[in-house]
Write an enzyme that holds these catalytic residues in place. Sequence first.
Site: not given
Length: 489
Positions: A161-163, A166-167
């Site tokens: 999950h890539c901050p 945001f996805n």
Amino acid sequence: MLNAKYSALAVGVTICLITFLAYGSQLFILELTSREFWIFNTLVGGIWVSYFRCIFTDAGGVPNGWQPSWQGGDSFGGGSGEEGEEDDEGGSSSDDDDKDGEGEGRGKKGEGAREQVKPDKQGRIWGNADCRWCKRCKRWKPARAHHCKNCQTCVLLMDHHCPWTFNCVGYRTWPHFIRFLSFVIAACSYLETFLVGKCLEVWREREMPAYLGPSLSNLILLAMLLLVNTLTDFAIIVLWIRIIANISEGYTTIEWWEQERHNALVRRQAVRRQVYPFDIGIYANICLFMNGGILTWWFPFLPNRPVGEGNAYGGGLRYEVNGFEKTWLTWPPPDPEKFGINERRHMQKEMEGGPWTTGEYDVSDVYAFRRRQREDMRRRFKNDDDGDEEYASEGEDGERKTIKRDEDLLDSYLDSTGYGSGRIEGTYYDERKRQEEMKKKWRNEEGERLADYGVDEEADVLDDEDSVPLAELLRRKREKDALMSGKYR
């Protein structure tokens, strides 16, 4: 890795960073020719398109109503070991019914639905380990899917999950994410040549009067642009190299973590080595993640790939495997350190090559003796702080589960040491310590856990078997038994 709760702020910072480097440099520092202007802004445009597609594209979830291919089959798992050997020689195939090979090896209901499959007409072997249960979503999920604790859903081919976007980086966002990183590297490297050239120009004119050179504000801005651009370019290059190295071998970041865990267990001789099944060749691996051949890798406007069997590359629900292992084996292999007391007893029994007890005995007498042993052990450890916390519970159900768990620990201690032997540190406390260590979760050499990638580590844990379908319990039992007894050898 950045905490996911700061994702909204991270996206804003990323947008500001792109704007500062791309347009601040052009407005106040650089003097580009027409050709340089179009090249640079084309790369910047690729960054914007890919970045927003990373943000707004669904990462790829499990379709509603999706069921594993063996649902309804009574001979789950392909039968006994002898049947599995026969499958290696004469396993069934459905090439005629499934032209792209994705339905191969499924068989008929109740007739070897988990057999070892043969290559299809194109020589591909499709794994049929498509049957894991997510206790969060209360639904099936295929191989290589994980439950994201931030998105609150199962994501196909999940990497992390890539901050910053945001996805999740998953089955449908993989091409956009790699393009985004590639365009950032290309644009930052191109900008670096202009900024370094500008710095050299200022240095050559250092002897000239100040009023003939750039202003102090422009010098400060130039220094900031050079510093920020260099750090950004270096960080993204390191990330890009790591990701490309992983996907060229067929790994996601999560699967590489799982490979490291598996290697650690192999070194400790806790399990036999299992070959990673999804490495099918460098070019084929990259094509899977980029959704096409080399001519389409860098075009940012390609449509999102669909999810569903019958689509290219298995539609995210099935994957081609290299055939070095049984096609119905899941990845990662079962972790014996996550097994409960009963499974560990069975493993020790298999390792010792004999049963736990021999001869005939009166079950009622054993039960009464064991109950007395439990009572004695409870009195012996009544002053233990951990024991006080262990028996504290809020309700009757919680108390029953707590007592049952501690009785299992006592049984493990009494079985292997015998009451009154005085060897308390041998099993009982080791088992309690082992369970406490499990709560801390294993970390790789970089100190990362699966939770650091956004994976809900408890989504696959069987803490309440009543809520898990029987077929999933059978699958796990089959793999555990095979792991412990060496049937995979």
